[in-house]
Design an enzyme around this catalytic site. Sequence first.
Site, short mmCIF file in Angstrom:
data_model
loop_
_atom_site.label_atom_id
_atom_site.label_comp_id
_atom_site.label_asym_id
_atom_site.label_seq_id
_atom_site.Cartn_x
_atom_site.Cartn_y
_atom_site.Cartn_z
N ARG A 83 -74.37 93.31 -19.02
CA ARG A 83 -73.56 92.70 -20.08
C ARG A 83 -73.70 91.18 -20.01
NH1 ARG A 83 -70.29 88.66 -21.42
NH2 ARG A 83 -69.28 88.88 -19.38
N ASP A 84 -73.15 90.57 -18.99
CA ASP A 84 -73.11 89.10 -18.87
C ASP A 84 -74.52 88.52 -18.90
OD1 ASP A 84 -72.92 86.46 -17.81
OD2 ASP A 84 -71.08 86.93 -16.76
N CYS A 131 -74.27 81.49 -18.36
CA CYS A 131 -74.39 80.16 -18.99
C CYS A 131 -75.03 79.14 -18.07
CB CYS A 131 -73.03 79.60 -19.38
SG CYS A 131 -71.95 80.74 -20.21
N HIS A 170 -69.89 81.33 -10.24
CA HIS A 170 -71.19 80.91 -10.76
C HIS A 170 -71.92 80.07 -9.71
CE1 HIS A 170 -70.57 81.61 -15.36
NE2 HIS A 170 -70.42 82.70 -14.65
N ASN A 173 -74.93 83.05 -12.87
CA ASN A 173 -74.19 84.00 -12.06
C ASN A 173 -74.67 84.01 -10.61
OD1 ASN A 173 -72.21 85.38 -13.68
ND2 ASN A 173 -73.93 86.07 -14.93
N HIS A 233 -65.18 85.95 -9.85
CA HIS A 233 -66.40 85.83 -10.66
C HIS A 233 -66.89 84.39 -10.52
CE1 HIS A 233 -68.97 86.81 -14.22
NE2 HIS A 233 -68.94 85.48 -14.32
#
Lengths: 327, 327
Positions: free
Chosen positions: A19-20, A246, A215, A255, A213
Amino acid sequence: MPTTTALPPSVLISEVGPRDGLQSVSRTMPTAAKLAWIDALHGAGLREIEVCSFVPAKLLPQMADAAEVVRHALGKPGLTVMALVPNLRGAEAALAAGVHKLTLPVSASAAHSLANVRKTREQMIEEIRNIAALRDERAPGVKIEAGISTAFGCTIQGAVAEDDVIWMAEQAIAAGADESGLSDTTGMANPAQVQRLFKRLRAALGEHAGAAHMHNTRGLGLANCLAAYEAGVRTFDASQGGLGGCPYAPGASGNVVTEDLVFMFESMGVDTGVDLGRLAAGRAALANGLPGEPLYGMTPEAGLTKGFVYANGRRPATERLLAPLAP
Amino acid sequence: MPTTTALPPSVLISEVGPRDGLQSVSRTMPTAAKLAWIDALHGAGLREIEVCSFVPAKLLPQMADAAEVVRHALGKPGLTVMALVPNLRGAEAALAAGVHKLTLPVSASAAHSLANVRKTREQMIEEIRNIAALRDERAPGVKIEAGISTAFGCTIQGAVAEDDVIWMAEQAIAAGADESGLSDTTGMANPAQVQRLFKRLRAALGEHAGAAHMHNTRGLGLANCLAAYEAGVRTFDASQGGLGGCPYAPGASGNVVTEDLVFMFESMGVDTGVDLGRLAAGRAALANGLPGEPLYGMTPEAGLTKGFVYANGRRPATERLLAPLAP
């Protein structure tokens, strides 16, 4: 009398790549390639995968096959099938498709909330309330996760008050979410802040406190995961090959890389249930599905360390971690 | 009555790029470019730099200008000028050149010691004793650091017993070294091991316990530095652009990247004394001196976070961190 052997500590790695990751790529991965990737991820031992988002295909053609992807993933034994939904309409489609878990991003930054979803933070909490009501009516067993985005800082408004972050998480749980985690959407988190904020979150929410979560925008992804682990977090989002999240700049993966995160925990003696050798098949499936897409991660290139043993005592068949790509 | 303001906690970043980095590159950086790079590193606030190694020029032509580099570095105010010496002969040359500090790698792995320097571990301890005697005679103020290499594992023998690591460090101090730190030469360390071993080292050596020299081979460099910081370590080796440190594979940088390490500590509120904006001039000098050499680090690409403030309260002039290269 049998000897009692203490189990090693364990964590859940929640794979968000399908997904991400895929949502961040402008190209669309063919459905068959997505299914092969999910098969490989499941085959490597991942037991929670964010497989898609339910959004208008006009906005995100990469996710047009969401229902089909969910249908396939539901056939995998022991897998929690998760989908992102931005609103009630998405939740309706996701529940109809039969997902086990919905994840909804709500922003702790007032400015980011308006810019990203054109809703105030209060309106997003109201959306959770409506989604929870729908879930209670149609599929009471489905879990709702509210991920607090921009929890560690916002590229629009800068600092985000820690009180605002905790307040949003509390509101989300009060509105019917089952768990609420914290997202470093903008890659601004540092380990001291991660520890402080997750300790507060866990004190405020108890068993409703959710995933970290993180990054890797400035290279601190694993250090921040370590800090969250030390604060008691046991669920971590990550993306195979570091896809998505992103990225700001070339070379700056977004990520946290699943492979490196699994290696870190396993080498520390913390069980992830994931086999790094088998995860190589996922990396090959990803590379085959998106030819030429840059993939990140140091561990796949370097291989396992000499004499490596998994937290549960397994020995790897080989120290090499790169599978040959399909011809 | 004046208000007393508590100083933030601080660490010393020991820059090893001009030695460890340049020694790993097959090309030789021109002397003028080395001096410009060292000037920029000092200008950014770095106060300990490993500027060269004293080894036969036939073996390492990259270091043939060691004495000239030391002479230049000695002119920088407040800078501790450090050089690596593999043996007594190198120490003699380094002391003659006027360095402030000698660093000598001694391996905790018996197999690595033989393969790397063709000496047993006991012979290396004897070498420290001889070097310390020479230092006492010729330049009593010069410090000797023994870096325990392969402290976290060895690519030849696999696991290295923690008792062996601590024993080697104790022997090095007993032989006359002033401090002894631990090096993850092979990129095998994990945060749990780093914490455990540095706690033991500090308990065994007290004020003689030295720096953490971590590699980023499997992406764990910053997480391991964080673990060492939590164990009480306050000196960290790093290399600008991640140059050097025996990278295993393309994309897998070896040394911890100075820029990312400084960003991590400063964002945590731990003072490094280093200005990331000025460090950009060092990166440009390095890139100009070794055109085409791959440089690592996420923070230089991503820039500082919005609203970033240094641990000592300074605000950066700009969030951008990449200096234009010379034409």
